[in-house]
Design an enzyme around this catalytic site. Structure first.
Site, mmCIF file in Angstrom:
data_model
loop_
_atom_site.group_PDB
_atom_site.id
_atom_site.type_symbol
_atom_site.label_atom_id
_atom_site.label_comp_id
_atom_site.label_asym_id
_atom_site.label_seq_id
_atom_site.Cartn_x
_atom_site.Cartn_y
_atom_site.Cartn_z
ATOM 1 N N TYR A 64 -40.737 20.620 36.242
ATOM 2 C CA TYR A 64 -40.297 21.448 35.320
ATOM 3 C C TYR A 64 -38.920 21.961 35.520
ATOM 4 O O TYR A 64 -38.883 23.138 36.604
ATOM 5 C CB TYR A 64 -41.733 22.393 35.107
ATOM 6 C CG TYR A 64 -42.955 22.008 34.918
ATOM 7 C CD1 TYR A 64 -43.175 20.610 34.385
ATOM 8 C CD2 TYR A 64 -43.923 22.679 34.901
ATOM 9 C CE1 TYR A 64 -44.223 20.101 33.998
ATOM 10 C CE2 TYR A 64 -45.256 22.279 34.834
ATOM 11 C CZ TYR A 64 -45.450 21.022 34.302
ATOM 12 O OH TYR A 64 -46.860 20.534 34.066
ATOM 13 N N SER A 219 -52.762 26.361 17.298
ATOM 14 C CA SER A 219 -52.494 27.849 17.127
ATOM 15 C C SER A 219 -51.748 27.995 16.148
ATOM 16 O O SER A 219 -51.905 29.165 15.009
ATOM 17 C CB SER A 219 -51.844 28.467 18.449
ATOM 18 O OG SER A 219 -50.843 27.841 18.780
ATOM 19 N N GLY A 221 -50.451 25.199 13.694
ATOM 20 C CA GLY A 221 -50.506 24.299 12.706
ATOM 21 C C GLY A 221 -49.361 23.419 12.552
ATOM 22 O O GLY A 221 -48.410 23.787 13.012
#
Length: 347
Positions: A64, A219, A221
């Site tokens: 990351y 959460s 859409g």
């Protein structure tokens, strides 16, 4: 539910002695893949807030950034706070030039990656160390053999695997007990329920569910696609392409309807569904905003009846979602994780 103070219970993750908060915090999006890296001081404040609320499991990886997310966690979790939390990190995805990836699981690499992560995190021991992806050139027994040595040396406390199939889990666990398998599991990713989840339960291995909110879809859409920046990897993923999103939005609409009846948010409902899978499951939703974090923690107080669970599962069956999780060939998944037999290994 918005203003409630939620007590974060603890669970035993696996059968080797690790105890963590029932919900963790995925930290990837703070530094990579979902847009530009966020301001360090804001992310440190978010991590401190999470710890003060009772979250103990913080999830990162050396890929990351690469590396910058581990450095961030190392800075945020130093001092007395370190004694109250568990840091999980991963090795195995080596980021090359042009964002090409190489998967490595050979012993020399495992050891060098672990030492580098210890240094970046500023710790003497990593609480939970995962193979991020499985190197299919190296028998899993060989990778696990080196991880076992690192446990014996005190450099790591517990071992995990990420994105791994059932047969490889069995082979790995026979070398050294696995504490956790990290796998994508949510209302729109349920193929792991056929073999991987039952195998973990049979062997006493904890389950860490990443992307339990469908990379934000459950959460926000379909409107979330309007906010993708050029650095956001989701814009290329098949499930987020317009033709698939048009189909997939029905799941979000149904989840939203049920959430409205339950007086909670769609995100809380989707997370509650994961929590109701059992006390051996720890979802690790990620966020970069304290208000979203507070909402996610609120999922711990959402209670679902068997009828509500069945209703959710009927609208989000295994084949209900259109589009693959990743672009074909971009990154291996558990379906690509079989390794060669040990007898074929020549170091």
């Amino acid at each position: 539910m918005a203003g409630e103070k939620v007590e974060v219970r603890r669970i035993k993750l696996g059968s080797q002695g690790l105890e963590v908060s029932a919900q963790g915090l995925g930290c990837m999006g703070m530094s990579a893949f979902y847009g530009p890296a966020k301001k360090e001081e804001e992310m440190v404040a978010l991590i401190h807030h999470a710890a003060s609320c009772g979250i103990t499991l913080f999830d990162t990886s050396d890929s990351y950034g690469p590396h910058t997310n581990e450095l961030l966690l190392g800075k945020a979790l130093n001092g007395e706070i370190r004694e109250r939390v568990q840091v999980a990190t991963k090795f195995g995805i080596k980021i090359l030039e042009g964002f090409k990836r190489e998967i490595r699981g050979d012993p020399d690499y495992v050891r060098s990656a672990c030492l580098a992560s210890l240094n970046r995190l500023g710790v003497d021991s990593i609480d939970l160390y995962y193979a991020h992806r499985i190197d299919t050139k190296v028998p899993i027994e060989v990778t696990m053999g080196e991880l076992k040595k690192l446990v014996e040396e005190g450099k790591i406390k517990y071992v995990g695997l990420s994105e791994v199939c059932a047969s490889t889990i069995r082979r790995a666990h026979a070398v050294h007990p696995l504490t956790a398998v990290q796998i994508e599991w949510s209302l729109w990713t349920r193929d792991v329920e056929e073999e991987i989840i039952p195998t973990c339960r049979e062997l006493g291995i904890g389950i860490v569910a990443y992307s339990p909110l469908g990379r934000g879809f459950l959460s926000s859409g379909p409107k979330m696609a309007e906010k993708f920046t050029k650095e956001d990897a989701r814009q290329y993923m098949p499930r987020f392409q317009p033709e698939n999103m048009e189909h997939n939005k029905r799941i979000f609409e149904r989840v939203s309807e049920i959430a409205s009846r339950k007086h909670c948010t769609p995100a809380q409902l989707a997370l509650a569904w994961v929590h109701h899978q059992g006390d051996d499951v720890c979802p690790i939703p990620g966020t970069t905003k304290i208000e979203n974090f507070n909402q996610n923690v609120g999922a711990l107080s959402v209670k679902l009846t068997p009828e509500e669970m069945a209703e959710l599962e009927s609208l989000a069956s295994v084949d209900a979602v259109k589009g693959d999780r990743y672009i074909a060939g971009s990154v291996p998944t558990w379906k690509d994780s079989e390794t060669p037999p040990l007898s074929s290994w020549n170091s």
